[in-house]
Design a protein around this motif. Structure first.
Motif, PDB file in Angstrom:
ATOM      1  N   VAL A   1       0.826  -0.939   0.107  1.00 37.35           N
ATOM      2  CA  VAL A   1       0.082  -0.175  -0.151  1.00 37.35           C
ATOM      3  C   VAL A   1       0.953   1.338  -0.117  1.00 37.35           C
ATOM      4  O   VAL A   1       2.160   1.176   0.352  1.00 37.35           O
ATOM      5  CB  VAL A   1      -1.042   0.078   1.227  1.00 37.35           C
ATOM      6  N   LEU A   2       0.524   2.427  -0.584  1.00 39.33           N
ATOM      7  CA  LEU A   2       1.042   3.607  -0.495  1.00 39.33           C
ATOM      8  C   LEU A   2       0.644   4.440   0.720  1.00 39.33           C
ATOM      9  O   LEU A   2      -0.796   4.681   0.771  1.00 39.33           O
ATOM     10  CB  LEU A   2       0.759   4.337  -1.844  1.00 39.33           C
ATOM     11  N   ILE A   3       1.506   4.827   1.623  1.00 39.04           N
ATOM     12  CA  ILE A   3       1.149   5.623   2.556  1.00 39.04           C
ATOM     13  C   ILE A   3       1.712   6.903   2.732  1.00 39.04           C
ATOM     14  O   ILE A   3       2.870   7.150   2.205  1.00 39.04           O
ATOM     15  CB  ILE A   3       1.258   4.766   3.976  1.00 39.04           C
ATOM     16  N   GLY A   4       1.114   7.977   3.352  1.00 45.04           N
ATOM     17  CA  GLY A   4       1.529   9.139   3.652  1.00 45.04           C
ATOM     18  C   GLY A   4       1.517   9.594   5.094  1.00 45.04           C
ATOM     19  O   GLY A   4       0.274   8.974   5.800  1.00 45.04           O
ATOM     20  N   GLY A   5       2.064  10.763   5.687  1.00 44.99           N
ATOM     21  CA  GLY A   5       1.868  11.433   6.664  1.00 44.99           C
ATOM     22  C   GLY A   5       1.024  12.597   6.781  1.00 44.99           C
ATOM     23  O   GLY A   5       0.564  12.999   5.570  1.00 44.99           O
TER      24      GLY A   5
ATOM     25  N   VAL B   1       7.930   7.698   6.856  1.00 44.21           N
ATOM     26  CA  VAL B   1       6.606   8.440   6.443  1.00 44.21           C
ATOM     27  C   VAL B   1       6.107   9.102   7.468  1.00 44.21           C
ATOM     28  O   VAL B   1       5.537  10.166   7.567  1.00 44.21           O
ATOM     29  CB  VAL B   1       5.667   7.265   5.878  1.00 44.21           C
ATOM     30  N   ARG B   2       5.964   8.525   8.862  1.00 40.71           N
ATOM     31  CA  ARG B   2       5.307   9.012  10.128  1.00 40.71           C
ATOM     32  C   ARG B   2       5.950  10.342  10.194  1.00 40.71           C
ATOM     33  O   ARG B   2       5.244  11.412  10.770  1.00 40.71           O
ATOM     34  CB  ARG B   2       5.515   8.215  11.316  1.00 40.71           C
ATOM     35  N   HIS B   3       7.244  10.441   9.889  1.00 39.31           N
ATOM     36  CA  HIS B   3       7.882  12.016  10.173  1.00 39.31           C
ATOM     37  C   HIS B   3       7.817  12.885   8.952  1.00 39.31           C
ATOM     38  O   HIS B   3       8.682  14.000   8.871  1.00 39.31           O
ATOM     39  CB  HIS B   3       9.516  11.471  10.675  1.00 39.31           C
TER      40      HIS B   3
ATOM     41  N   VAL C   1      -0.744   7.399   9.956  1.00 41.64           N
ATOM     42  CA  VAL C   1      -0.654   7.564   8.685  1.00 41.64           C
ATOM     43  C   VAL C   1      -1.696   7.258   7.765  1.00 41.64           C
ATOM     44  O   VAL C   1      -2.873   6.903   8.463  1.00 41.64           O
ATOM     45  CB  VAL C   1       0.657   6.596   8.124  1.00 41.64           C
ATOM     46  N   PHE C   2      -1.950   7.584   6.589  1.00 41.83           N
ATOM     47  CA  PHE C   2      -2.970   7.137   5.695  1.00 41.83           C
ATOM     48  C   PHE C   2      -2.829   6.368   4.497  1.00 41.83           C
ATOM     49  O   PHE C   2      -1.386   6.771   3.822  1.00 41.83           O
ATOM     50  CB  PHE C   2      -4.060   8.398   5.437  1.00 41.83           C
TER      51      PHE C   2
END
Length: 297
Positions: A169-173, A234-236, A257-258
Motif C-alpha cells: 500500500v502507498l502511505i503518507g503522513g 513516512v510518519r515523520h 499515517v493514511f
C-alpha cells in the motif's frame, strides 16, 4: 591394534546375549560372520574372550574386564545416536531459515506459529537477510531454506516455490493530507518526495520497473536499508512510500499515517520458498517445507 568399532559392537552383543545366533539376528548378519569377527578380535587382542558353554558362550575373565569398558563405550554411542535422531526428528528438530523482513511479517511468522502448534518441540533459527543474502546463505549450506520476495533468478540445484502473495500500500503522513480521499494518477504522485529501499534491493528494482512501465523515472528522496524503516520515515513526513499492508495496518488504524489511493494498480508480489534440491535436510526441515506447500494449495 586396528580393530574398528564394528568389532566392538559385535563383541558387545555376543557378550550381552551370550548367544551367537541371537547376536547375529540383532546385527542382521550371519552366525559364521559373527564367529569370524570374534576370532579376528581375539587374535588382535591376543587373548580369548569367550568360551563355549551348554547355553551358548560365556565371557572369560579377560572378556569380562574388556566388556566393562566396551559396554560403557557402546552405551555412550547408542545414547548419542538416540539424541541425534531426536534432534533431527519432529520431536526436537531445529530448522534453519534465512528470510527477508517482508517474508517474515507477511507470511513466515504466522506459518511458524501454526507449525509449532502441532510440533511444539521443533525450534527455529532465523537469519534476517536481504533476498540476495538469503540465497547466498542457502548456497553456502548455512540454512535449510530461504523465504524471500520474488522475482529473482536462481540456478540448479536451487529450486523455488511460491508460498503466498502480498500487497503493498502507498502511505503518507499529515504533510500529505491533501492526497487523501481521491484516486491519484501515478504521474501526479511521481512529483512527491518518495521514500524507498536502496537500489540494490529486489523491491527497489520492482518499483523502478513499475514506474518505467508508466514512462516515469523513480527517484526517491530518501533511501533506506530495511523495510521496517519506511514507516517511521513516512510518519515523520519525509515523503510517501510503498510498504506491505501488514506493516502499516496498525498505524493506519491509529491515524498516524493514511493510505493513498492510486488510479493505477500496483501488482501483487510473491513470497517464495527457495531450497537446495541436493542438500541433505533434517526431518523437521522437510516436514516444514511440506507444510508450507500444503498451506498454499
Amino acid at each position: 591394534m586396528n580393530s574398528n568399532f564394528e568389532y566392538y559392537k559385535i563383541f558387545y552383543y555376543v557378550a550381552k546375549y551370550g548367544n551367537l545366533t541371537r547376536a547375529a539376528n540383532v546385527m542382521r548378519t550371519s552366525q559364521p560372520a559373527i564367529t569370524r569377527t570374534i576370532h579376528n578380535l581375539e587374535n588382535e587382542l591376543g587373548c580369548r574372550l569367550f568360551i563355549r558353554s551348554k547355553k551358548g558362550v560365556e565371557l572369560t575373565p579377560e572378556g569380562r574386564m574388556f566388556y566393562d569398558y566396551v559396554s560403557a563405550g557402546c552405551a555412550q554411542f547408542f545414547r548419542g545416536e538416540s539424541e541425534l535422531s531426536s534432534m533431527v526428528s519432529l520431536e526436537y528438530g531445529t530448522i534453519y531459515i534465512s528470510a527477508t523482513e517482508t517474508a517474515l511479517h507477511c507470511y513466515l511468522f504466522q506459518a511458524m506459529e501454526e507449525f509449532n502448534r502441532k510440533y511444539t518441540n521443533v525450534h527455529f533459527k532465523i537469519l534476517n537477510n536481504s533476498t540476495k543474502e538469503s540465497i547466498q546463505a542457502l548456497r553456502e549450506g548455512k540454512v535449510d531454506v530461504a523465504v524471500v520476495s520474488a522475482p529473482f533468478h536462481i540456478v540448479k540445484p536451487l529450486k523455488m516455490m511460491k508460498v503466498c502473495t502480498y500487497h503493498n500500500v502507498l502511505i503518507g503522513g499529515r504533510r500529505f493530507r491533501n492526497l487523501e480521499g481521491r484516486k491519484i494518477p501515478i504521474r501526479e504522485l511521481s512529483e512527491c518526495p518518495w521514500i524507498s529501499l536502496t537500489s540494490e534491493s529486489i523491491t527497489r528494482k520492482f518499483l523502478n520497473e513499475y514506474f518505467e512501465t508508466h514512462g516515469l523515472i523513480f527517484a526517491p528522496a530518501v533511501e533506506l536499508a530495511t523495510t521496517d524503516m519506511i514507516l517511521p520515515a513516512v510518519r515523520h513526513n519525509l515523503g510517501i512510500g510503498f510498504i506491505p499492508e501488514e506493516f502499516a495496518s496498525g498505524d493506519v488504524k491509529a491515524g498516524e499515517v493514511f493510505e493513498i489511493e492510486m488510479e493505477e494498480k500496483l501488482p501483487e508480489r510473491d513470497i517464495t520458498l527457495v531450497y537446495d534440491s541436493e542438500y541433505p535436510r533434517s526431518i523437521a526441515a522437510k516436514a516444514f517445507q511440506k507444510y508450507l506447500e500444503s498451506r498454499y494449495i
